[in-house]
Design an enzyme around this catalytic site. Structure first.
Site, short mmCIF file in Angstrom:
data_model
loop_
_atom_site.label_atom_id
_atom_site.label_comp_id
_atom_site.label_asym_id
_atom_site.label_seq_id
_atom_site.Cartn_x
_atom_site.Cartn_y
_atom_site.Cartn_z
N SER A 24 -9.38 -2.85 61.65
CA SER A 24 -9.61 -3.74 62.81
C SER A 24 -10.34 -2.64 63.50
CB SER A 24 -8.73 -4.84 63.27
OG SER A 24 -9.62 -5.93 64.16
N TYR A 188 -18.37 -11.65 75.07
CA TYR A 188 -19.32 -10.75 75.60
C TYR A 188 -20.45 -11.97 75.17
CZ TYR A 188 -15.50 -7.33 74.85
OH TYR A 188 -14.77 -6.97 75.64
N ARG A 236 -17.79 -11.46 63.44
CA ARG A 236 -16.72 -11.96 63.91
C ARG A 236 -17.22 -13.00 65.04
NH1 ARG A 236 -11.73 -8.41 66.75
NH2 ARG A 236 -11.24 -7.96 64.97
#
Length: 381
Positions: A24, A188, A236
């Site tokens: 990851s 984000y 993601r």
């Protein structure tokens, strides 16, 4: 165990992954000027030696404005390609595929590294580090206490960001990466457009869920067009963004269906991160706590999913894949604790006393070690 789902190969477009274990992304804050260096060669290279099928870089900024921290890795400049290629070539030479996670921090740009406390930098600190570095977002809504209010993005800003993601994908191909992962989670930039709590726009990039998804879908389409057709594209998502009244599972399922149409192959299922200050949804952080999100998305859409979050034991990982909860498992902190976790997991599930899957420079020493251990055990018996 005669066969293992965890160690079955997986074909995604032209890429054949030798097993279902992915490393990851983990922020390193070790790339001054955005340049990968020997730290990244060692940090990522050891996971290739450790037996993972795919190694993902930390979130790599598509723009100097989009950095999370001062020394984040980047692909916003052609000069960043050559240092990444050195890392890519090493990982390939030692039996793993490698992907780059492309991201833009948006209104969560400018924070200290975790070991420095992780707090938001002041606008003055950001400007001192780089005058270009500012916080931008869908609306003038701060990420939380201690964060300055971002500049609401204009139409021109949005066009620029979409182009930056596409340009970074072309650089990723030039560096030889096998996978691009779009970072649309953790509060984000793309995630802040998805949430009705952070996106108060009334233009085509706001309002309804379709409007709020528009930026993410535009980025996915443009990256898919810039990224070679035979190379896979990951994404993601924070399947739930961690805020009451925010982005939820059904929203993610709707987005994933359209991301599939854009050519996204794998959904990396995470959660949370919209802001640290909003009331958190009850997602207990136990072992495999995000696996149910991967299962729900996979079941509803048929997309390949990647489960992440407190996956620590080989049989736990085996069950995730064998049960159909996810097609891939991603480990991060567990891989830091044990970079050889994939090979140790393989030994637990499919014992090989000859260490046939270890690198030959390690294998011969481990075989000698095993002979000594067997001799000592025989003498004790």
């Amino acid at each position: 165990m005669s066969s293992s789902a965890l160690f079955a190969p997986l074909q995604v477009r032209s890429l054949c992954l030798k097993n279902r274990i992915v490393i990851s992304p983990m922020m390193q804050h070790a790339a001054p000027g955005g340049f990968a260096n020997h730290w990244h060669l060692v940090h990522l290279g050891k996971f290739a030696l450790g037996g993972a099928a795919l190694v993902l870089t930390e979130s790599t900024a598509v723009s100097p404005v989009g950095r999370i921290g001062r020394d984040d890795a980047g692909l916003w400049d052609d000069a960043h390609v050559a240092p990444w290629k050195e890392v890519v070539d090493f990982v390939h030479a030692h039996g793993a595929a490698i992907g780059v996670q492309l991201g833009h921090a948006g209104r969560k740009a400018g924070s200290k590294a975790l070991w420095e406390g992780g707090e938001a930098l002041s606008e003055a600190q950001m400007a001192e580090a780089d005058p270009r570095w500012v916080r931008i977002g869908p609306s003038a809504v701060a990420a939380g206490e201690g964060w300055s209010v971002p500049r609401a993005m204009s139409g021109a800003d949005i066009e620029e960001v979409v182009a930056q993601f596409a340009a970074a994908a072309r650089r990723a191909d030039a560096a030889g990466f096998d996978v691009v992962e779009l970072h649309f989670g953790h509060g984000y930039l793309a995630a802040s457009f998805l949430s009705p709590l952070s996106n108060l726009r009334t233009d085509e990039h706001g309002g309804s869920r379709e409007g709020r998804m528009r930026l993410a879908l535009r980025i996915a389409r443009e990256v898919r067009a810039a990224w070679p057709g035979d190379k896979p594209l990951w994404c993601r998502l924070s399947v739930v963004d961690g805020a009451v009244g925010g982005w939820g599972v059904e929203d993610s399922i709707a987005l994933v269906r359209q991301l599939q149409d854009c050519g996204v192959d794998v959904i990396d299922c995470s959660s949370g991160g919209l802001t640290e200050q909003t009331r958190a949804l009850p997602v207990p952080r136990g072992l495999g706590f995000q696996v149910p999100f991967a299962r729900q998305v996979r079941s509803a859409t048929g997309v390949l999913t990647q489960a992440v979050g407190m996956i620590v034991e080989p049989r736990q990982a085996e069950e995730i894949v064998a049960s159909g909860a996810a097609d891939l498992v991603a480990i991060g902190r567990e891989a830091l604790y044990d970079p050889y976790w994939p090979l140790h997991a393989q030994a637990a599930l499919q014992p090989d006393p000859q260490f046939g899957d270890w690198h030959l420079r390690h294998r011969v020493w481990l075989q000698k070690r095993q002979l000594v251990l067997d001799r000592l055990k025989g003498a004790a018996d």
